[in-house]
Design a protein around this motif. Structure first.
Motif, PDB file in Angstrom:
ATOM      1  N   ARG B 103     -68.866 -16.801 -59.171  1.00 45.71           N
ATOM      2  CA  ARG B 103     -69.323 -17.278 -57.802  1.00 45.71           C
ATOM      3  C   ARG B 103     -70.101 -18.448 -57.758  1.00 45.71           C
ATOM      4  O   ARG B 103     -70.682 -18.573 -59.087  1.00 45.71           O
ATOM      5  CB  ARG B 103     -70.267 -16.124 -57.191  1.00 45.71           C
ATOM      6  CG  ARG B 103     -69.627 -14.836 -56.825  1.00 45.71           C
ATOM      7  CD  ARG B 103     -70.486 -13.836 -56.696  1.00 45.71           C
ATOM      8  NE  ARG B 103     -71.227 -14.081 -55.493  1.00 45.71           N
ATOM      9  CZ  ARG B 103     -72.459 -13.604 -55.008  1.00 45.71           C
ATOM     10  NH1 ARG B 103     -72.889 -12.695 -55.692  1.00 45.71           N
ATOM     11  NH2 ARG B 103     -73.299 -13.758 -53.909  1.00 45.71           N
ATOM     12  N   ASP B 156     -73.781 -12.114 -60.180  1.00 47.60           N
ATOM     13  CA  ASP B 156     -72.186 -12.428 -59.819  1.00 47.60           C
ATOM     14  C   ASP B 156     -71.345 -11.279 -59.467  1.00 47.60           C
ATOM     15  O   ASP B 156     -70.724 -11.351 -58.463  1.00 47.60           O
ATOM     16  CB  ASP B 156     -71.545 -13.025 -61.395  1.00 47.60           C
ATOM     17  CG  ASP B 156     -70.449 -13.979 -61.355  1.00 47.60           C
ATOM     18  OD1 ASP B 156     -70.387 -14.736 -60.151  1.00 47.60           O
ATOM     19  OD2 ASP B 156     -69.888 -14.210 -62.243  1.00 47.60           O
ATOM     20  N   HIS B 157     -71.495 -10.273 -59.749  1.00 52.80           N
ATOM     21  CA  HIS B 157     -70.873  -8.880 -59.470  1.00 52.80           C
ATOM     22  C   HIS B 157     -71.650  -8.126 -58.424  1.00 52.80           C
ATOM     23  O   HIS B 157     -71.392  -6.989 -58.176  1.00 52.80           O
ATOM     24  CB  HIS B 157     -70.537  -8.072 -60.662  1.00 52.80           C
ATOM     25  CG  HIS B 157     -69.706  -8.606 -61.443  1.00 52.80           C
ATOM     26  ND1 HIS B 157     -68.296  -7.847 -61.575  1.00 52.80           N
ATOM     27  CD2 HIS B 157     -69.378  -9.618 -62.499  1.00 52.80           C
ATOM     28  CE1 HIS B 157     -67.315  -8.579 -62.278  1.00 52.80           C
ATOM     29  NE2 HIS B 157     -68.259  -9.436 -63.078  1.00 52.80           N
ATOM     30  N   TYR B 158     -72.426  -8.869 -57.828  1.00 53.97           N
ATOM     31  CA  TYR B 158     -73.142  -8.407 -56.431  1.00 53.97           C
ATOM     32  C   TYR B 158     -74.253  -7.159 -56.985  1.00 53.97           C
ATOM     33  O   TYR B 158     -74.580  -6.479 -55.877  1.00 53.97           O
ATOM     34  CB  TYR B 158     -72.311  -7.932 -55.421  1.00 53.97           C
ATOM     35  CG  TYR B 158     -71.545  -9.196 -54.881  1.00 53.97           C
ATOM     36  CD1 TYR B 158     -71.907  -9.892 -53.782  1.00 53.97           C
ATOM     37  CD2 TYR B 158     -70.188  -9.409 -55.382  1.00 53.97           C
ATOM     38  CE1 TYR B 158     -71.140 -10.755 -53.291  1.00 53.97           C
ATOM     39  CE2 TYR B 158     -69.481 -10.313 -55.041  1.00 53.97           C
ATOM     40  CZ  TYR B 158     -69.717 -11.124 -53.864  1.00 53.97           C
ATOM     41  OH  TYR B 158     -69.031 -11.903 -53.526  1.00 53.97           O
TER      42      TYR B 158
END
Lengths: 329, 290
Positions: B103, B156-158
């Motif tokens: 992201r 990045d992986h929420y």
């Protein structure tokens, strides 16, 4: 004494061996009290594995995980006792209160828990699917309903876990990763479908039993082929909806629908055929409501062509086998 | 006769296993972690479905992250020239690693000048805080790159933003209001994530650090050290009474402390290295915070 003197990792196994000894003594001297004490100790061993054994660390250099070599023998002890209890003289109390089933369930639950903690997260459903295949085979070969019940409970676990973890809970960036994408789910669904021939044979076998009262029991005993068909179907349908390229969802559902109808014709199952037709109808509805307006040009053409061919094929098949279909409906 | 033979076979198998378990050098700690891990992972999986549907935009995530970072920085002591240089250093390393994140977020790295904070944590929107205590225990820049890669992947992986979403839902907070954000404690991110999320951050963080030119051996060295440390410092109960009291304490404080065992993280790191052919023979870069 076992709790105090043994290493924390060994306590559960020590308890299981002690439970086995008590059971054997009770069996040999025909003492119900001793056997009951044995069952209690065996339950304690099962509870204990959740506090040390299942989270035991595998250290660098260790070839076999301590989880495996401490939990698997405990499961073996449960199955050994369960097998002994199958003989009529072993447990006269089983007619009123069935420790036989309990011990059988503890054995399978230990293995399922071991797989949960030993196998990487996304592979758990696949490992459980192998266990389902093994249980169904055991049910067929040993003619024991308990394994059929256990396998169906495990199938429910697989569907829940797959939906929550592999389909909706998976990584957001696993598009290129086959493990997180469709590979494991497809393998799992494939394994579950492999058990269908066994399910049909078990259905025939248990169809002669008197009507069980509970719906779950009825489903488990009389219609395992429905559970073991709909479980992989749900997995595949959701996998397509969530994991596939949005442009290919309708097309994939269409292909799935045709396959389901063909399977329904092959095994003469009305529910399968109706499900396949429903999937095709869903595809048509989706095309009208969404795909015709929102899909890209290439995806739209491919979807229209493939789904048109699928509908034509299904219509031809129904025309050709009209009499058979009418008889089965 | 068959039964007797089967009984003897079961006893032999159980006896051999018992022997190995008794003679194992590592003493496993008694804890409720198995149950806690399962509960935390299921909670995370179940909450993921609504999280996917109600995903907030990157812009919104950045705004929330900036507000939270501002609050936490205001509570921290001001940096002196030396610690400022350290912060500059972790920003340089972090910037290199973050360049490979999936992201496009403005990743910023902050030093918490507390020698006792042996931890790092990530806030939504790209803010990463590293404790001085953790830096003091690092021996190479490659180790720092792995730690920063791990934290970057939580964003990045929420993972980090989902924490805010869940907390807002549970406390019925409006994420629009600054006052609401002030009610979210920093410990929410310090306590770690579910086992699955931690393993995912480890896996992806290692790949990120490696893609940024760092040696994967850095991660291996760090995790090996943590494995040894855990073995030394974890309380090993000597008797059932100790076990029960340890279990009670662990259950009360350990619900969200679901970091996987360092040995499991190490095993996964070695697996990723083998699978992705990550270089481990690269020379390690020296750690130079000053």
């Amino acid at each position: 004494m076992l709790w105090s003197e043994l290493q924390p990792l060994s306590v559960a196994l020590g308890l299981a061996v002690f439970g086995l000894a008590l059971f054997e003594l009770g069996h040999w001297r025909n003492l119900k009290q001793i056997r009951l004490q044995g069952y209690s100790v065996l339950i304690a061993a099962f509870v204990r594995i959740f506090f040390v054994n299942l989270t035991a660390a595998t250290l660098p250099g260790e070839t076999i995980s301590p989880r495996i070599y401490t939990v698997a023998p405990i499961a073996l002890i449960y199955f050994f006792i369960w097998a002994q209890m199958q003989s009529k003289t072993a447990s006269p109390e089983s007619s009123r209160w069935s420790p036989t089933d309990l011990i059988g369930y503890l054995g399978t639950a230990s293995i399922a828990a071991l797989l949960y903690f030993q196998v990487p997260g996304e592979w758990i459903i696949f490992a459980w699917a192998i266990a389902v295949l093994a249980l169904m085979t055991a049910s067929l070969l040993l003619d024991k309903e308990i394994f059929l019940h256990q396998s169906e409970l495990l199938v429910a676990g697989i569907v829940t876990r797959a939906l929550a973890h592999n389909i909706f809970g998976g990584s957001y960036f696993a598009a290129g990763n086959w493990r997180g994408n469709i590979g494991i789910l497809s393998l799992t669904a494939g394994l579950l479908l492999l058990t269908l021939p066994i399910s049909f044979r078990l259905r025939v076998r248990y169809a002669v039993l008197p009507n069980p009262s509970l719906l779950v029991r009825k489903l488990a005993l009389r219609h395992p082929e429905q559970i073991l068909f709909f479980a992989p179907l749900v997995l595949i349908s959701f996998m397509i909806a969530v994991k596939m390229n949005p442009g290919m969802v309708t097309l994939s559902w269409g292909v799935e629908g045709v396959m389901v109808i063909l399977l329904g014709l092959l095994v003469s199952q009305r529910t399968y055929r109706i499900t396949g037709l429903s999937l095709l109808l869903l595809c048509v509805a989706k095309i009208v409501v969404r795909d015709a307006w929102h899909l890209g040009e290439r995806d739209r053409y491919i979807t229209f062509i493939v789904l048109g061919a699928a509908l034509t094929l299904v219509s031809t098949l129904y025309g050709k086998y009209r009499e058979t279909v009418r008889r089965l409906l | 006769m068959k039964q007797v033979l089967a009984f003897v076979a079961v006893l032999i198998i159980a006896g051999v296993s018992l022997y190995y378990a008794q003679h194992r050098k590592y003493a496993d700690a008694v804890s409720a972690n198995a149950v806690v891990d399962v509960a935390a992972d299921w909670q995370r999986d179940i909450s993921r479905v609504p999280m996917r549907i109600t995903r907030i935009s990157d812009q919104e995530e950045k705004r929330i992250g900036d507000e939270l970072a501002q609050q936490y920085k205001s509570n921290d002591a001001a940096l002196n020239p030396k610690t400022r240089a350290t912060e500059h250093y972790i920003n340089a390393v972090g910037g290199r690693v973050a360049a490979h994140a999936k992201r496009r977020l403005p990743f910023r790295f902050h030093l918490v000048s507390d020698n006792n904070l042996i931890n790092a944590f990530a806030l939504p929107g790209g803010h990463i805080f590293v404790g001085q205590g953790l830096l003091d225990r690092m021996t190479s820049e490659d180790e720092l790159a792995f730690v920063l890669g791990h934290e970057i992947e939580h964003i990045d992986h929420y993972h980090a933003v989902e924490r805010v979403q869940i907390e807002a839902q549970l406390k019925n907070l409006s994420l629009e209001a600054v006052a609401s954000l002030a009610q979210i404690p920093v410990t929410l991110w310090q306590i770690g994530y579910s086992k699955d999320e931690e393993m995912e951050a480890d896996r992806e963080g290692l790949l990120l650090a490696s893609a940024s030119g760092y040696s994967a051996q850095g991660a291996v060295n760090l995790l090996e050290r943590w494995t040894r440390l855990r073995q030394e410092y974890v309380i090993h109960a000597e008797n059932p009474t100790d076990e029960l009291s340890q279990l009670a304490i662990d259950s009360l404080t350990g619900y969200f402390r679901t970091h996987p065992l360092p040995s499991e993280r190490l095993a996964q790191a070695n697996e990723v290295i083998a699978q992705d052919h990550l270089p481990v023979d690269k020379p390690l870069k020296s750690f130079h915070a000053e």
